[in-house]
Design a protein around this motif. Structure first.
Motif, mmCIF file in Angstrom:
data_model
loop_
_atom_site.group_PDB
_atom_site.id
_atom_site.type_symbol
_atom_site.label_atom_id
_atom_site.label_comp_id
_atom_site.label_asym_id
_atom_site.label_seq_id
_atom_site.Cartn_x
_atom_site.Cartn_y
_atom_site.Cartn_z
ATOM 1 N N PRO A 312 0.856 -1.216 0.000
ATOM 2 C CA PRO A 312 0.000 0.000 0.000
ATOM 3 C C PRO A 312 0.882 1.253 0.000
ATOM 4 C CG PRO A 312 -0.065 -1.092 2.142
ATOM 5 C CD PRO A 312 0.637 -2.024 1.224
ATOM 6 N N THR A 313 0.598 2.130 -0.936
ATOM 7 C CA THR A 313 1.507 3.270 -1.165
ATOM 8 C C THR A 313 1.494 4.281 -0.028
ATOM 9 O OG1 THR A 313 -0.246 4.309 -2.457
ATOM 10 C CG2 THR A 313 1.395 3.042 -3.661
ATOM 11 N N ASN A 314 0.333 4.592 0.502
ATOM 12 C CA ASN A 314 0.257 5.686 1.476
ATOM 13 C C ASN A 314 0.455 5.210 2.913
ATOM 14 O OD1 ASN A 314 -0.301 7.544 -0.543
ATOM 15 N ND2 ASN A 314 -2.512 7.132 -0.447
ATOM 16 N N ARG A 315 0.563 3.895 3.106
ATOM 17 C CA ARG A 315 0.680 3.380 4.478
ATOM 18 C C ARG A 315 1.963 2.598 4.717
ATOM 19 N NH1 ARG A 315 -2.760 -0.408 5.671
ATOM 20 N NH2 ARG A 315 -3.465 -0.914 3.549
ATOM 21 N N THR A 316 2.842 2.552 3.739
ATOM 22 C CA THR A 316 4.061 1.758 3.838
ATOM 23 C C THR A 316 5.252 2.666 4.109
ATOM 24 O OG1 THR A 316 3.157 0.140 2.319
ATOM 25 C CG2 THR A 316 5.542 0.107 2.655
ATOM 26 N N PHE A 317 6.073 2.282 5.086
ATOM 27 C CA PHE A 317 7.271 3.043 5.429
ATOM 28 C C PHE A 317 8.415 2.077 5.692
ATOM 29 C CE2 PHE A 317 3.582 5.453 6.783
ATOM 30 C CZ PHE A 317 3.830 6.713 6.237
ATOM 31 N N TYR A 318 9.634 2.521 5.365
ATOM 32 C CA TYR A 318 10.839 1.715 5.597
ATOM 33 C C TYR A 318 11.636 2.346 6.726
ATOM 34 C CZ TYR A 318 9.682 -0.394 1.102
ATOM 35 O OH TYR A 318 9.034 -1.035 0.078
ATOM 36 N N ARG A 319 12.067 1.532 7.655
ATOM 37 C CA ARG A 319 12.852 1.992 8.793
ATOM 38 C C ARG A 319 14.156 1.203 8.839
ATOM 39 N NH1 ARG A 319 9.629 6.282 9.313
ATOM 40 N NH2 ARG A 319 7.514 5.767 10.005
ATOM 41 N N ASN A 320 15.085 1.729 9.647
ATOM 42 C CA ASN A 320 16.318 0.997 9.961
ATOM 43 C C ASN A 320 17.050 0.560 8.698
ATOM 44 O OD1 ASN A 320 18.226 -0.044 11.677
ATOM 45 N ND2 ASN A 320 17.120 -1.961 12.059
ATOM 46 N N PHE A 321 17.249 1.540 7.789
ATOM 47 C CA PHE A 321 17.997 1.298 6.547
ATOM 48 C C PHE A 321 17.342 0.168 5.735
ATOM 49 C CE2 PHE A 321 20.814 2.716 9.941
ATOM 50 C CZ PHE A 321 21.276 3.905 9.408
ATOM 51 N N LYS A 322 15.979 0.243 5.662
ATOM 52 C CA LYS A 322 15.138 -0.673 4.889
ATOM 53 C C LYS A 322 15.157 -2.092 5.437
ATOM 54 C CE LYS A 322 14.123 -0.216 0.649
ATOM 55 N NZ LYS A 322 14.104 -0.221 -0.829
ATOM 56 N N LYS A 323 15.712 -2.291 6.624
ATOM 57 C CA LYS A 323 15.687 -3.623 7.219
ATOM 58 C C LYS A 323 14.336 -3.911 7.883
ATOM 59 C CE LYS A 323 20.633 -3.281 8.079
ATOM 60 N NZ LYS A 323 21.712 -3.264 9.071
ATOM 61 N N THR A 324 13.546 -2.835 8.119
ATOM 62 C CA THR A 324 12.239 -2.990 8.730
ATOM 63 C C THR A 324 11.192 -2.397 7.790
ATOM 64 O OG1 THR A 324 13.187 -2.809 10.951
ATOM 65 C CG2 THR A 324 10.811 -2.468 10.749
ATOM 66 N N LEU A 325 10.137 -3.170 7.524
ATOM 67 C CA LEU A 325 8.994 -2.726 6.734
ATOM 68 C C LEU A 325 7.838 -2.485 7.702
ATOM 69 C CD1 LEU A 325 7.403 -2.361 4.030
ATOM 70 C CD2 LEU A 325 6.856 -4.800 4.207
ATOM 71 N N GLN A 326 7.233 -1.286 7.619
ATOM 72 C CA GLN A 326 6.109 -0.950 8.482
ATOM 73 C C GLN A 326 4.908 -0.568 7.636
ATOM 74 O OE1 GLN A 326 7.251 2.081 11.304
ATOM 75 N NE2 GLN A 326 7.989 0.563 12.786
ATOM 76 N N ILE A 327 3.737 -1.109 8.008
ATOM 77 C CA ILE A 327 2.472 -0.745 7.376
ATOM 78 C C ILE A 327 1.564 -0.277 8.501
ATOM 79 C CG2 ILE A 327 0.510 -1.546 6.030
ATOM 80 C CD1 ILE A 327 2.299 -3.662 4.801
ATOM 81 N N ILE A 328 1.125 0.992 8.403
ATOM 82 C CA ILE A 328 0.282 1.555 9.455
ATOM 83 C C ILE A 328 -1.176 1.274 9.138
ATOM 84 C CG2 ILE A 328 1.970 3.356 9.991
ATOM 85 C CD1 ILE A 328 0.205 5.333 8.485
ATOM 86 N N GLN A 329 -2.018 1.349 10.173
ATOM 87 C CA GLN A 329 -3.457 1.112 10.034
ATOM 88 C C GLN A 329 -3.720 -0.179 9.260
ATOM 89 O OE1 GLN A 329 -5.975 2.826 11.453
ATOM 90 N NE2 GLN A 329 -4.427 4.084 12.494
ATOM 91 N N VAL A 330 -3.092 -1.234 9.723
ATOM 92 C CA VAL A 330 -3.180 -2.491 8.999
ATOM 93 C C VAL A 330 -4.614 -3.038 9.080
ATOM 94 C CG1 VAL A 330 -2.526 -3.915 10.967
ATOM 95 C CG2 VAL A 330 -2.025 -4.704 8.677
#
Length: 1212
Positions: A312-330
Motif C-alpha cells: 500500500p503506497t500511502n501506508r508503507t514506510f521503511y525503517r532501519n535502513f530498509k531492514k524494517t517494513l512498516q504498514i500503518i493502520q493495517v
C-alpha cells in the motif's frame, strides 16, 4: 394553506423483523438537541462521560486515580466493583470518591502499596431512570526491573565476521524502549552495516577494526516511571589482517600458518529471522512491523515485496535502513506473504513472512440513545465486526438481560432490541458487549420515555438579513415528545405560506429559495403535538446587493508617471462598506507610492514592476463584488529636461454649502511645476477679532480640490490655500470672499479659576478669560458664583464684564468656598462650569505653639519639640514652624534682647520637632517657636533657655617666642578665642630639628591654665626647635598652634629683644658656616691635616714604599668617601630662609652628634679621642666622628642636631 411537516408512522406486524430492521430509521424516535437549558429540564438516564482506559498502567510512586464521570437528571450516584465483587470504599481509609463524581483516589503516597490495589475495576452510575456501567478497567502498577547480573566475556573476532550483541532487557510494564550508547552517553552510530533489531539486539553484518571498543552498553528506558536501566558493558575487539598474521605466526606451525587465511567476501545469510519462512500475526488498526537483518561481505542490501500484490503506497514506510517494513493502520486486506531479499555482489537470499491480520471487535453501528414518547416504537441496534466474529450480548442497567426484570415492550433479536408501545417504566440504560479473544467493546445507550410538550429552541425575534435574489433560511429548532409538527406563518394576520414558494426542512428550517424585497417581514414558527403548542417569531430583512457602478479601467502609463484607478460602488445604505485593493490577487506592495483614498487607488512614480492586474473588492457583511483592470507600463518618450519648482498658488477659491458651523471650500490647483502636489494647506483669517492674522485650519491630500471646513460661531472668515510638493509650499492664494457665521452661546468656560484672599475679609476670584474667537458672539460676560463650603447659605452670583477678576468682600477669615465662573454672551450661557475650591483671605495666626521642650544632644546640637497649633487658630495655609534662637548672657535675657543677634530656622509643613545645629559649646541659649501661614508669623511661644555642655577649645590665639639665648627660649601666647569651656591647662610639646631637617625626641610639658608666658631652659645652643602648643578643657584637647625658633650661638649672637619678635624671630636661624670663628677653625684644621699628610709622605719615602693610600682605596670606609651633596655635611645646612621643617615619619640618619652631657671642649669632638686613632703607618684610620646612633623617627622622636665639630668631621 398552511405548510406542515409531520413525521411518518407505520404499524408493522410483530413477526416481520427484517422489515423492522430495514425501516428502523423511519420509526419516530427523537434526537435530544444539545441545548443546555433543555437538558437541565429533562429527566435523563445516566451517561458515562469520562473513564480511565481499559488497560490502566499506574505509576507506583503516585496516588492512584481511577476516573468515572457521568451525567444524568437527576444526578447519578456511583458504585464500584473490584475483581467482580462490590468494592466498599467506606471500609478502606486510603480510598476516597470525588464529590459529585465517581472518580476514585487511592492515597498510596502516605501508606500502602500499589500492588495491593492491582485488579479489575468497574464503575456504575445510577439514577431513577437506569444505570450505566464503565469498561472493565484493569489497574496494574508499572514496573522497571533491573537487569540480572551476568558476567560478560570480552568478544574477539576477525575483521569481516558478523556479530550479534544481545540486549535481552528485563520484562517491564509497559515494555521498555531500547537503545545502545557508550560510556559517554552518546548513541552508537548505526548504518546499513550496523543496526539495532526490533528485539533490541545490535547486529553487525560484518565488523571492522573501528568497531573495537569496550563500552557497548544496552539501555532500557521505562517511560512510565521515567527511569533508565543499564546492561553491563560489552567489550568487542576486532583483529585486523596484520594483527591476525602476528597471532598466527606466534601460535601456529608453519603449515598451519600458511593454511590460515583472513576472512574473505561471502554471500548474504539472515541473522534474523531464521530459516526460509516465518509467520507474523497482527491486529487490525495496529502497525505491522516486519524485520530482516542479513550478514555478509560486502554488506547486503534489503528489498521488500508482497507476493500476489503490491505494498500500500500511502501506508508503507521503511525503517532501519530498509531492514524494517512498516504498514500503518493495517487491515485484513494486508494479510498475505511478504518477502524480504538480501543481496550483495556475491549473491542473494530471500525469506518469506506469512502475515495474518486478526481484529479485536470494532463498531459497525454502535447503539444510540433513544428518546420515545409513551406508546411509540423504536429499536437499539448493536453491530460489530472482528476476526474472529465477535459475540454480541446485552445488559440492562448493568445486569445481563437474561436475568434482568422482564419488560413486555422489549424484544431481543440478536444484535437488535425492538421496542413497541413503550411506557415510562420502559426507560433504562442498555449495554451492548461485543467480544472475541482479542478484546471487547462496551457501549451504553439509554431508552428514555418522555412526554414533553413542544419547545422551540431558536432565540425569539432573531433578525435575518439576506441580499435580494438569494436564498433565505429561517431556523426553527424544536423539541417535543411525541415529535411535534411544524407550521410557518407570515405576518401578524397569519397568512398561509404556499409550498410552491417555500421549502420546509425536517429540522424545522424554512427556506425561501429566491428572496425578494416583498419577502421582508415577520415569520412565525408553530410547533404542535398532543401535549401542547409553542411558537416563535423571527424577522427577515432583504438588502440591496452591492454593485460596482464604475469599474477601474485599463491603463497604459509611462514609467515614472502617476496613474489612478477609480472604483465607484453602490450598496445598501444600512450596511457597512469596505473597499480593498489587490494587485495580482495579492496585497498591495507596502510602498508609500501606493495611496488608497475612498474609491480611488493612485500609484505614483510608476515602475515596470507595478504592471499587472489591480482588483477592487467591495465587501459588506452580507455580500462581496469585485472588478479588475490591467496596468501596462511603457518607457517614457524623450522630453526636454523639466524645470522643478514649488507649485504655483491655487486660484478660483469658492465657498459653497454655507451652514452655521461648516462650509465647503473649493479651488483650482496651480501648476505643480513637475513635482506632484502632495497636500494643500488651508488657513483662515478672523477679520472681526484678529484682522491680518492667519491661522492654520486644516490640510488635505494633494488629490483633493475641495474641503469641508468646520467653523466656529460669530467669526468673519476668509480662507486662503497653499499647495505643497517635495520642493516646498507655494505662495498663498488670493483670499476667498468673507463669510460671517451666526452667533451662538459660548462652547467653553474660562480656565485657571482660582479663589484666594488678599485680605482677611475678602475672596479674590480670578480666571483666564476667553479670547474673541472663543466668545461665539457679542456681549461676552462672566457669571461668577460662590458658596461657603459646609455653610447654610445658597449660591451667590454676579455677572461681570469681560474681566479676569472679581473680589468678594466681607468674608470670614480663611474659610473654604466653592467657586465657578460661567461664560455668557447675548445669545446664551456656556455649559455648566466645573466647581473649584478656594479660600478667603488669611490672617496672622492667633496662638503660639505650646509645650516647647529642648533636648541638648551634644555641645553643638539640640533637638526642639513643641505641640502643634490647632488648625482653626492658624487662620491660613500652614507654611510651617519657625524657631528663633540666640546666645544669651545669664541674667540679661530681657535687658539686652534688642542687641542680640538671633538666628532663625524654618521647618516646612506640620512638623512638631526640629534640630538646631552649629551651637557654641558651653553657652547659654534661649529660643521660642512661632507658627507661620501665608500671611506671616503668629505670636512667639514663651522663651525656653538651655545650656550647651563644654567642648574642646580652639587653638590659642597667638604664640610668640622671644628672648632666645644659648640654652633658653621664652614663649608668650594669648588664650583661645573660643575656649568652649573652662581651661584646665596648656600642653607644650617641642623637639629639635637637625641639619637634615629631621626631628629629634619630643618633650611633653604641662603648663597651668592661668599662665600666658613660659621660659624653657637647658636647651642646646645654636639648635632649631619646633613647638606644638594647645589648650585643654574637661572635654578634651583643642586644636594646636605650632612655631619654630633657634637658640643663639653665643652672647654676641643674641639679637636685641625688639628685633625679630614673634614670628620673625622664630623663623630666623644662625648659619655657623658664615661665622668668622668657624671659618678660622676650619682653616686651622685643614692646615693641620695637610702637615700630617706631608709628614706621612716623608716617612713613607724614608722607610720604604708603604702603599697606605692604595690600601685605603682598596678598603675604603664608606664613612670617608668623597663628600656628596646628599651627605648632610657642612655645605648642606641651610639658613633660616631656606629651612623647611621635616615631615612626620622621615627617616633619621646616623649622625655624628655630641651628647648634651659631654664637654664642649673635649678632644673627642675634634677627632682626637679614643674614637679617632692613627694607624701604625701614621695614616688616619677609623671613624671620623662619634658613635652612630639611631633614634626612632615616628611621632615626637628624632635624632639630635649635629654640633659644629660633627660638621667639621664631615667636611674633613
Amino acid at each position: 394553506m398552511q405548510l406542515k411537516i409531520m413525521p411518518k408512522k407505520k404499524r408493522l406486524p410483530a413477526g416481520r423483523v427484517a422489515l423492522i430492521l430495514f425501516l428502523c430509521q423511519m420509526i419516530s424516535a427523537l434526537e435530544v438537541p444539545l441545548d443546555p437549558k433543555l437538558l437541565e429540564d429533562l429527566v435523563q438516564p445516566p451517561t458515562i462521560t469520562q473513564q480511565s482506559p481499559k488497560d490502566y498502567i499506574i505509576d507506583p510512586r503516585e496516588n492512584i486515580v481511577i476516573q468515572c464521570e457521568a451525567k444524568g437528571k437527576p444526578p447519578p450516584s456511583f458504585s464500584w466493583t473490584r475483581n467482580g465483587t462490590h468494592f466498599d470504599i467506606d471500609k478502606d481509609p486510603l480510598v476516597t470518591m470525588k464529590p459529585g463524581s465517581g472518580t476514585l483516589t487511592i492515597n498510596i503516597m502516605s501508606e500502602g502499596k500499589a500492588e495491593t490495589y492491582e485488579g479489575v475495576y468497574q464503575c456504575t452510575a445510577r439514577n431513577e431512570r437506569g444505570a450505566a456501567i464503565s469498561n472493565n478497567i484493569v489497574v496494574r502498577p508499572s514496573r522497571s526491573p533491573l537487569w540480572t547480573k551476568e558476567k560478560l566475556e570480552p568478544i574477539t573476532l576477525r575483521n569481516g565476521q558478523s556479530l550479534v550483541l544481545p540486549c535481552r532487557p528485563p520484562l517491564g510494564l509497559p515494555p521498555p524502549i531500547i537503545f545502545w550508547m557508550d560510556n559517554s552517553f552518546q548513541r552508537l552510530p548505526q548504518s546499513e552495516r550496523v543496526s539495532q533489531g526490533l528485539n533490541g539486539d545490535l547486529y553487525f553484518s560484518n565488523v571492522l577494526p573501528e568497531d573495537t571498543r569496550e563500552d557497548y552498553i544496552c539501555y532500557a528506558r521505562f517511560n512510565h516511571t521515567q527511569t533508565i536501566q543499564q546492561k553491563q558493558p560489552i567489550s568487542v575487539k576486532v583483529i585486523s589482517v596484520d594483527e591476525l598474521n602476528d597471532t598466527i605466526a606466534a601460535n601456529l606451525s608453519d603449515t598451519e600458518f600458511y593454511s590460515a587465511k583472513p576472512n574473505r567476501e561471502r554471500p548474504p545469510t539472515f541473522l534474523t529471522p531464521e530459516g526460509n519462512t516465518s509467520n507474523k500475526e497482527e491486529l487490525r488498526g495496529n502497525v505491522l512491523s516486519l524485520e530482516c537483518i542479513a550478514e555478509g561481505l560486502p554488506t547486503p542490501v534489503i528489498y521488500w515485496i508482497k507476493e500476489d500484490g503490491t505494498l500500500p503506497t500511502n501506508r508503507t514506510f521503511y525503517r532501519n535502513f530498509k531492514k524494517t517494513l512498516q504498514i500503518i493502520q493495517v487491515s485484513e486486506a494486508d494479510s498475505g506473504n511478504y518477502q524480504c531479499i538480501a543481496k550483495n555482489a556475491l549473491g542473494a537470499i530471500h525469506h518469506t513472512i506469512s502475515v495474518t491480520v486478526k481484529a479485536a471487535p470494532y463498531w459497525i453501528l454502535a447503539p444510540q440513545n433513544l428518546v420515545l414518547s409513551p406508546g411509540e416504537d423504536g429499536s437499539l441496534i448493536c453491530r460489530a465486526n472482528g476476526n474472529p466474529k465477535p459475540r454480541i450480548s446485552w445488559l440492562s442497567n448493568g445486569v445481563p438481560i437474561e436475568i434482568a426484570p422482564d419488560d413486555p415492550s422489549r424484544k431481543i433479536d440478536g444484535d437488535t432490541i425492538i421496542f413497541s408501545n413503550v411506557q415510562e417504566r420502559s426507560s433504562a440504560v442498555y449495554q451492548c458487549n461485543a467480544s472475541n479473544e482479542y478484546g471487547y467493546l462496551l457501549a451504553n445507550a439509554f431508552v428514555n420515555v418522555l412526554a414533553e410538550p413542544p419547545r422551540i429552541l431558536t432565540s425569539a425575534n432573531t433578525l435575518y438579513q439576506v441580499i435580494a435574489n438569494r436564498p433565505a433560511l429561517l431556523d426553527c429548532a424544536f423539541f417535543g415528545s411525541p415529535l411535534p409538527t411544524i407550521e410557518w406563518f407570515k405576518g401578524a394576520k397569519g397568512s398561509a405560506l404556499r409550498d410552491d414558494i417555500y421549502v420546509l426542512h425536517e429540522n424545522g428550517t424554512l427556506e425561501i429559495p429566491v428572496a425578494q424585497k416583498d419577502s421582508t417581514g415577520t415569520y412565525t414558527c408553530v410547533a404542535r403535538n398532543k401535549l401542547g403548542m409553542a411558537k416563535n417569531e423571527v424577522h427577515l430583512e432583504i438588502k440591496d446587493p452591492t454593485r460596482i457602478i464604475k469599474q477601474p479601467e485599463y491603463a497604459v502609463v509611462q514609467r515614472g508617471s502617476t496613474v489612478s484607478f477609480e472604483c465607484k460602488v453602490k450598496h445598501d445604505h444600512t450596511l457597512t462598506l469596505t473597499i480593498t485593493w489587490l494587485k495580482d490577487n495579492g496585497e498591495l506592495p507596502s510602498d508609500g507610492r501606493f495611496t488608497v483614498d475612498k474609491d480611488h487607488l493612485e500609484v505614483a512614480d510608476v515602475r515596470d514592476s507595478d504592471g499587472g492586474a489591480y482588483t477592487c473588492v467591495a465587501n459588506t457583511t452580507l455580500d462581496m463584488v469585485s472588478a479588475s483592470a490591467v496596468l501596462s507600463v511603457v518607457a517614457p518618450t524623450p522630453t526636454p529636461a523639466p524645470i522643478y519648482d514649488v507649485p504655483n498658488p491655487p486660484f478660483d477659491l469658492e465657498l459653497t454649502d454655507q451652514l452655521d458651523k461648516s462650509v465647503q471650500l473649493s479651488w483650482t490647483p496651480g501648476d505643480d511645476n513637475n513635482s506632484p502636489i502632495t497636500k494643500f494647506i488651508i488657513e483662515y483669517e478672523d477679520a472681526m477679532h484678529e484682522a491680518g492674522l492667519w491661522h492654520h485650519q486644516t490640510e488635505v491630500s494633494g488629490m483633493q480640490t475641495t474641503a469641508q471646513l468646520k467653523l466656529s460661531p460669530y467669526v468673519n472668515y476668509s480662507f486662503r490655500v497653499m499647495a505643497v510638493n517635495s520642493l516646498g509650499r507655494s505662495l498663498p492664494s488670493e483670499p476667498s470672499e468673507q463669510y460671517l457665521t451666526k452667533a451662538a452661546e459660548p462652547d467653553t468656560n474660562p480656565t485657571a479659576v482660582e479663589g484666594l484672599g488678599s485680605e482677611p475679609d475678602n475672596l479674590v476670584i480670578t480666571w483666564k478669560p476667553l479670547n474673541g474667537f472663543e466668545s461665539n458672539g457679542p456681549g461676552l460676560q462672566y457669571k461668577v458664583s460662590w458658596l461657603q463650603k459646609d455653610g447654610d447659605d445658597e449660591w451667590a452670583s454676579v455677572v461681570v464684564a469681560n474681566v479676569s477678576k472679581y473680589i468678594v468682600s466681607g468674608t470670614p477669615t480663611f474659610v473654604p468656598y466653592l467657586i465657578k465662573v460661567q461664560a455668557l454672551n447675548d445669545v446664551g450661557f456656556a455649559p455648566e462650569p466645573a466647581v473649584v475650591m478656594g479660600h478667603s483671605g488669611e490672617d496672622l495666626p492667633m496662638v503660639a505653639p505650646g509645650n516647647v521642650r529642648v533636648n541638648v544632644v551634644n555641645s553643638t546640637l539640640a533637638e526642639v519639640h513643641w505641640d502643634p497649633v490647632p488648625l482653626k487658630s492658624i487662620r491660613g495655609h500652614l507654611q510651617g514652624y519657625r524657631i528663633y534662637y540666640w546666645k544669651a548672657q545669664e541674667g540679661s535675657l530681657k535687658r539686652n534682647r534688642r542687641h542680640i543677634e538671633k538666628k532663625i530656622l524654618t521647618f516646612q509643613g506640620n512638623k512638631t520637632h526640629g534640630m538646631l545645629p552649629g551651637l557654641e559649646p558651653f553657652s547659654h541659649y534661649a529660643l521660642n517657636v512661632r507658627v507661620v501661614n501665608g500671611k506671616g508669623e503668629g505670636p512667639a511661644s514663651p522663651d525656653r533657655v538651655f545650656n550647651t555642655p563644654e567642648g574642646v577649645p580652639s587653638a590659642p590665639s597667638s604664640l610668640k617666642i622671644i628672648n632666645p639665648t644659648l640654652d633658653s627660649l621664652t614663649l608668650e601666647w594669648d588664650p583661645p578665642s573660643r575656649p568652649n569651656g573652662i581651661l584646665t591647662e596648656y600642653t607644650l610639646k617641642y623637639q629639635p630639628i637637625n641639619s637634615t631637617h629631621e626631628l629629634g625626641p619630643l618633650v611633653d610639658l604641662k603648663i597651668p591654665a592661668n599662665k600666658t608666658r613660659w621660659t624653657l631652659k637647658n636647651l642646646n645652643f645654636s639648635t632649631r626647635y619646633k613647638f606644638y602648643f594647645y589648650a585643654q578643657t574637661a572635654a578634651g584637647s583643642g586644636s594646636q598652634i605650632t612655631e619654630e625658633a633657634v637658640t643663639t650661638v653665643d652672647e654676641a649672637g643674641i639679637l636685641p629683644p625688639d628685633v625679630g619678635a614673634g614670628k620673625a624671630m622664630a623663623s630666623r636661624q644662625v648659619d655657623i658656616a658664615t661665622q668668622g670663628w668657624f671659618i678660622g677653625l676650619m682653616c686651622a684644621v685643614a692646615l693641620l691635616i695637610l702637615i700630617l699628610l706631608i709628614v706621612c709622605f716623608i716617612r713613607r719615602n724614608k722607610g720604604g714604599k708603604y702603599p697606605v693610600k692604595e690600601k685605603e682605596d682598596a678598603h675604603a670606609d664608606p664613612e670617608i668617601q668623597p663628600m656628596k651633596e646628599d651627605d648632610g655635611t657642612f655645605g648642606e645646612y641651610s639658613d633660616a630662609e631656606d629651612h623647611k621643617p621635616l615631615k612626620k615619619g622621615s627617616r633619621t640618619p646616623s649622625d655624628r652628634t655630641v651628647k648634651k652631657e659631654d664637654s664642649d671642649d673635649s678632644l673627642v669632638d675634634y677627632g682626637e679621642g679614643v674614637n679617632g686613632q692613627f694607624n701604625e703607618d701614621g695614616s688616619f684610620i677609623g671613624q671620623y666622628s662619634g658613635k652612630k646612633e639611631k633614634e626612632p623617627a615616628e611621632g615626637n622622636e628624632s635624632s639630635e642636631a649635629p654640633s659644629p665639630v660633627n660638621a667639621m668631621n664631615s667636611f674633613v
